[in-house]
Motif scaffolding. Structure first.
Motif, PDB file in Angstrom:
ATOM      1  N   THR A  61      26.947 -59.744  13.263  1.00  0.00           N
ATOM      2  CA  THR A  61      25.843 -58.768  13.328  1.00  0.00           C
ATOM      3  C   THR A  61      24.659 -59.197  12.473  1.00  0.00           C
ATOM      4  O   THR A  61      23.667 -58.481  12.380  1.00  0.00           O
ATOM      5  CB  THR A  61      26.304 -57.378  12.839  1.00  0.00           C
ATOM      6  N   THR A 111      24.485 -48.159  17.650  1.00  0.00           N
ATOM      7  CA  THR A 111      24.822 -48.977  18.822  1.00  0.00           C
ATOM      8  C   THR A 111      24.269 -48.345  20.085  1.00  0.00           C
ATOM      9  O   THR A 111      23.886 -47.170  20.075  1.00  0.00           O
ATOM     10  CB  THR A 111      26.358 -49.094  18.996  1.00  0.00           C
ATOM     11  N   VAL A 120      24.610 -53.971  19.287  1.00  0.00           N
ATOM     12  CA  VAL A 120      24.636 -53.532  17.894  1.00  0.00           C
ATOM     13  C   VAL A 120      23.230 -53.669  17.340  1.00  0.00           C
ATOM     14  O   VAL A 120      22.666 -54.766  17.332  1.00  0.00           O
ATOM     15  CB  VAL A 120      25.633 -54.379  17.079  1.00  0.00           C
TER      16      VAL A 120
END
Ligand code: AMP
Ligand code: MG
Length: 411
Positions: A61, A111, A120
Motif C-alpha cells: 500500500t 477502500t 486501497v
C-alpha cells in the motif's frame, strides 16, 4: 474517647475470613477472589482485525492508491484458508483472524470496490489495525491476585479465559435489626403519637445489598428485654454478622447494652468522631456484632467507617476503604476539633480546584442532607475550622473501595 483509627484497627483485627467456595461466574459479581487467577491462554487468543476492511501486506500500500486482488472473505469466527501474497488482499471483519501473509488491515472507509478486487486509497504501516495475540493478556500471566473484588469487568476477564467457576470467599449472611419502642414500619399509614418510621432498617438493608451480602432482615425489635434477647440470639446463630441500630448511647436506659453484655462479649465505645460517637462492637458467640447508634446519619457514617470495611475483610477483600480525594472549602467549615468530623457536602467543579459546600443541616438526624450529598468532607481531629479556599479531604462514599487496611491504618 477512642481515636477513629484505633477503633477501625481493633475491629478489622478481629475479623476472620469466611471459607472459600466455587460459584458460577454469573453469581460471582461483588464477591472476592480467594486464589490467584492465571491465564491458560492468551487474550486475544489469535491476532485479529480491529476494524472491518481488507487484510493486506502493508508494503503493497506504500504507493496508494493501488488495486489489489481480493482472494477471500473472512468473517469473525472463521479460519482463513489462504495466504495473502503480494498484490492480494482478504476481506476481513472486526475480530476475525488475520490471514497468514498479511501484516495490516486497511479499514473499509479507505477502500473502494474495483473490478475483481479493491482499490486501497490510503497506505497503512505494518501492524495497523491488527490486535496481536496476547495484546490484552499473555498466556501464563497472573491476571488477578487473591483479595480482588469481582467487578463486572473482572467477570468479563474471567469469562475470556474460561474461568466459569471462580474460587471466591463465601457470600456472608448479615442480620439487621432496629431497636426502639418509638419505631413503626415504613408502611404504617398513620403515625401513632410519639412514633417515627424505621428508616435505619431499610437503609441498612440497602447498604448491605449494595455490598453484595445476603440480608436477614429481622425488622423492628421493641425495647423489651425478652424480645431483644431472643432476636439477638437468633440473629447471631443464623448470620455471619449482626448489625443493630439504636440503644447504644449513654442516655439510653441500659436495655440493649444489658442484653448484649449477657449474650456475648461486647464493648461500648465512645469514638472520637462526629457523627456516630457511640458504637458497640464485639461477639455473640463467634458472630461479630456491630451496634450502631440510632440517628440515621450516624448509622450511615458508622456503617461506612466500621461495618463495610469489616464485612469486606470478612469477605476476603484486600481493598476495604472508599476512595478519597481533595478539594477546597467553598464556604467556611466549623467543626468539633476533638473529633474526626464527617461533613455531608456537595462538590462543585470550580475554575480551579473543586469546591465543597454543606449539603444541608449537619445534625445527625438530618438524613435529607446526606441524601443530597456527593461526598463526606473529612475534617480531622485537631482542626476546628476550615477557611474558604483551604484544602479539605473528601471521601467518596459512593465509590468502589480503593484503599487497603495498611494504606489507611498502617501496618
Ligand atoms: P437511640 O440511640 O436509640 O437513643 O436513638 C437515637 C435517635 O435515633 C433517637 O431520636 C431515635 O428515635 C432515632 N432512631 C433510633 N432508631 C431509629 C430508626 N431505626 N430509624 C429512625 N430513627 C431512629
Ligand atoms: Mg433507642
Amino acid at each position: 474517647m477512642k481515636p477513629l483509627a484505633d477503633a477501625q484497627r481493633e475491629i478489622l483485627a478481629a475479623m476472620r475470613r469466611l471459607p472459600a467456595v466455587r460459584v458460577p461466574l454469573d453469581e460471582a459479581g461483588g464477591l472476592v477472589l480467594a486464589e490467584a487467577v492465571t491465564a491458560p491462554h492468551s487474550v486475544p487468543p489469535f491476532a485479529n482485525s480491529a476494524v472491518d476492511g481488507y487484510a493486506v501486506r502493508a508494503a503493497d500500500t506504500g504507493a496508494a492508491p493501488v488495486d489489489l486482488v481480493v482472494i477471500e472473505d473472512i468473517p469473525a469466527g472463521s479460519v482463513p484458508a489462504r495466504i495473502v501474497e503480494a498484490g492480494t488482499a482478504a476481506r476481513i471483519m472486526t475480530g476475525a483472524s488475520i490471514p497468514a501473509g498479511a501484516d495490516a488491515v486497511v479499514m473499509v472507509e479507505d477502500t473502494e470496490l474495483a473490478e475483481g478486487g479493491v482499490t486501497v486509497a490510503a497506505s497503512v504501516a505494518a501492524g495497523n489495525n491488527v490486535r496481536p495475540a496476547g495484546g490484552d493478556l499473555k498466556a501464563g500471566a497472573t491476571v488477578f491476585a487473591p483479595g480482588e473484588r469481582i467487578s463486572p469487568a473482572h467477570v468479563g476477564v474471567l469469562a475470556s479465559i474460561g474461568v466459569a467457576e471462580p474460587l471466591v470467599v463465601r457470600r456472608p449472611t448479615v442480620a439487621v435489626l432496629s431497636t426502639g419502642d418509638e419505631l413503626v414500619p415504613a408502611g404504617t399509614a398513620t403515625l401513632p403519637p410519639g412514633a417515627i418510621r424505621d428508616s435505619n432498617g431499610p437503609m441498612l438493608v440497602a447498604m448491605l445489598r449494595e455490598l453484595g451480602v445476603t440480608v436477614l432482615d429481622m425488622g423492628i425489635v421493641p425495647d423489651d428485654e425478652v424480645l431483644l434477647r431472643s432476636s439477638l440470639a437468633e440473629a447471631a446463630s443464623s448470620a455471619d454478622a449482626v448489625v443493630t441500630s439504636g440503644g447504644v448511647s449513654m442516655g439510653e436506659h441500659d436495655l440493649v447494652k444489658k442484653v448484649l453484655a449477657e449474650l456475648g462479649s461486647v464493648d461500648f465505645w465512645k469514638v472520637a468522631m462526629q457523627p456516630a460517637k457511640p458504637f458497640a462492637f464485639g461477639f455473640l458467640d463467634e458472630t461479630p456484632l456491630f451496634g450502631l447508634p440510632g440517628n440515621p446519619v450516624s448509622v450511615i457514617v458508622a456503617f461506612e467507617q466500621f461495618v463495610r470495611p469489616a464485612l469486606l475483610r470478612r469477605m476476603g477483600a484486600r481493598r476495604l476503604f472508599r476512595p478519597r480525594g481533595r478539594a477546597v472549602a467553598g464556604e467556611q467549615l466549623r467543626t468539633d476539633g476533638e473529633k474526626t468530623v464527617f461533613l455531608r457536602v456537595v462538590v462543585r467543579r470550580g475554575e480551579g480546584a473543586a469546591e465543597v459546600f454543606l449539603a444541608g443541616g449537619q445534625g445527625s438526624n438530618v438524613l435529607s442532607a446526606l441524601a443530597a450529598a456527593d461526598a463526606f468532607a473529612v475534617v480531622p481531629a485537631g482542626v476546628d475550622m476550615v477557611e474558604i479556599g483551604e484544602p479539605v479531604e473528601l471521601e467518596w462514599f459512593r465509590g468502589a473501595e480503593t484503599r487497603t487496611m495498611e494504606e489507611v491504618l498502617g501496618e
